[in-house]
Design an enzyme around this catalytic site. Sequence first.
Site, PDB file in Angstrom:
ATOM      1  N   GLY A 131      23.654  -3.621 -50.045  1.00 23.85           N
ATOM      2  CA  GLY A 131      23.463  -3.124 -48.686  1.00 23.85           C
ATOM      3  C   GLY A 131      22.147  -2.367 -48.596  1.00 23.85           C
ATOM      4  O   GLY A 131      22.013  -1.416 -47.833  1.00 23.85           O
ATOM      5  N   GLY A 144      20.257  -1.562 -45.242  1.00 25.24           N
ATOM      6  CA  GLY A 144      20.928  -0.765 -44.221  1.00 25.24           C
ATOM      7  C   GLY A 144      20.345   0.630 -44.077  1.00 25.24           C
ATOM      8  O   GLY A 144      19.315   0.958 -44.681  1.00 25.24           O
ATOM      9  N   GLN A 145      21.017   1.438 -43.265  1.00 21.05           N
ATOM     10  CA  GLN A 145      20.479   2.763 -42.942  1.00 21.05           C
ATOM     11  C   GLN A 145      20.337   3.638 -44.193  1.00 21.05           C
ATOM     12  O   GLN A 145      19.320   4.301 -44.380  1.00 21.05           O
ATOM     13  CB  GLN A 145      21.382   3.462 -41.916  1.00 21.05           C
ATOM     14  CG  GLN A 145      20.747   4.725 -41.352  1.00 21.05           C
ATOM     15  CD  GLN A 145      21.746   5.662 -40.674  1.00 21.05           C
ATOM     16  OE1 GLN A 145      22.957   5.451 -40.732  1.00 21.05           O
ATOM     17  NE2 GLN A 145      21.238   6.703 -40.052  1.00 21.05           N
ATOM     18  N   TYR A 157      37.823   0.591 -39.454  1.00 15.40           N
ATOM     19  CA  TYR A 157      36.834   1.125 -40.405  1.00 15.40           C
ATOM     20  C   TYR A 157      37.450   2.272 -41.201  1.00 15.40           C
ATOM     21  O   TYR A 157      37.347   2.321 -42.435  1.00 15.40           O
ATOM     22  CB  TYR A 157      35.616   1.597 -39.605  1.00 15.40           C
ATOM     23  CG  TYR A 157      34.554   2.327 -40.393  1.00 15.40           C
ATOM     24  CD1 TYR A 157      33.814   1.678 -41.382  1.00 15.40           C
ATOM     25  CD2 TYR A 157      34.259   3.663 -40.119  1.00 15.40           C
ATOM     26  CE1 TYR A 157      32.820   2.352 -42.067  1.00 15.40           C
ATOM     27  CE2 TYR A 157      33.258   4.335 -40.795  1.00 15.40           C
ATOM     28  CZ  TYR A 157      32.537   3.671 -41.778  1.00 15.40           C
ATOM     29  OH  TYR A 157      31.555   4.334 -42.454  1.00 15.40           O
ATOM     30  N   LYS A 194      38.364   2.783 -45.181  1.00 16.56           N
ATOM     31  CA  LYS A 194      37.864   3.918 -45.965  1.00 16.56           C
ATOM     32  C   LYS A 194      39.001   4.584 -46.732  1.00 16.56           C
ATOM     33  O   LYS A 194      38.855   4.914 -47.907  1.00 16.56           O
ATOM     34  CB  LYS A 194      37.131   4.921 -45.062  1.00 16.56           C
ATOM     35  CG  LYS A 194      35.777   4.430 -44.561  1.00 16.56           C
ATOM     36  CD  LYS A 194      34.870   4.010 -45.707  1.00 16.56           C
ATOM     37  CE  LYS A 194      33.491   3.550 -45.276  1.00 16.56           C
ATOM     38  NZ  LYS A 194      32.710   2.936 -46.369  1.00 16.56           N
TER      39      LYS A 194
END
Length: 313
Positions: A8, A11-12, A141, A145
Site C-alpha cells: 500500500g 497510499g496516504q 471498515y 479492524k
Amino acid sequence: MKSILVIGATGQIGSDLVPELRKRYGNSNVVAMAHKSQPSAELSAGPVEFADAGDKEALLGVVKKHNIDTIYHLASILSAKGEQNPDLAWKVNMESLKNVLDLAREHKLKVFWPSSIAAFGPTTPRDKTPQRTVLEPGTMYGVTKVAGELLCNYYFKKYGVDVRGLRYPGLISYKALPGGGTTDYAVAIFYEALKAKRYECFVREDTVLPMMYMPDAIKGTIQLMEADASKITIRTNYNFAGISFSVKELANEIKKHIPEFTCTYKPDFRQAIADSWPRSIDDSQARKDWGWKHEYDLAKMTKDMLEKLREKV
Ligand code: SER
C-alpha cells in the site's frame, strides 16, 4: 540488515512512510509495493513491485525476491468507501491481512498492521476512550479492524508472530490524499482553503474527532517497530493519539493564515460514521510502554500544512 516491504506504498501513509524508512535503512532496503496506482517519482527512487496483497503466491514471490524480513501492511479500503461496498472492504482488508500473517508465520517476518479509531463504535465511551473498552463498530471498515486486531493477537499468541499495530486517528498530510475515509475533510479543507478560499464540509462544524499530523504518525509507527519486544504489552493495537478538534476550530485556525477563507457545512452519510467514533483517545499505554509522545498541536500542524501545500498547489 533490514529488508522491508511496504504494502500500500502509494497510499496516504505509505507515501510518507517509505521515504522515511529509506532514509533510515537505505534506499535499496525498502521495497514499495503498489497494486493499481502508479508510484510517485519519489517512491520510484527505490525498489518498486506491483502485486496484489490478496494473492498470496504473488506476495510470497516479492518476499523471496527481496529477502524481506519486515512488512508494513497498509493497503486497506477505508470507512466511507467501505460503506459503499462492504463486501469489497471485507475481502480486501481481511484476505490481505491473513496472507501477510501466514507469510509472517511461515517465514519469520515482523509485521506492522494499522487499526483505527473506527474499531470503536456508538457504545464506546467517546471521551478519553480507554485502551480496553467496548469494540462494537458500526462500519464494515471498523468490523475488519476489530477482526484484524484479534487475528494479529491470535497469531502472536499462537505462533509467536511479532506483529504490532496502532489505532490511527484521522491522519493529516500533504504528500498523498487519503482515499475514501470519514476524516478526509481534515485534509480536503487545506487544499480548498488554498485553491478556492472556501470549503463545503460533509460533517457538522461541531464534529470533533481524534486527528494527527503525518510526521507524528510516521515517527510513532517507526518508534513502535523499533521498540524492544519486551516493551510491547499490546498485540491487538495500541491506542494512539495526537490532537482532537472540531471542524470549526480547524477552520478558524486556517483563517488566521487565510482571512478570506470560509467554511460551510452540508453533512452527508459520513456524519453518522463520525458521530459513532470517539472524540478523544487515552493513549497512556503507548506513552508508558515505548515512550510515545506527539509533537504537533493544531496551530503548529496548520502552519506547516499550509506552508508545504502552498509549494505544491
Ligand atoms: N481515517 C480513517 C477513515 O476515515 C479512519 O481510520 O476511514
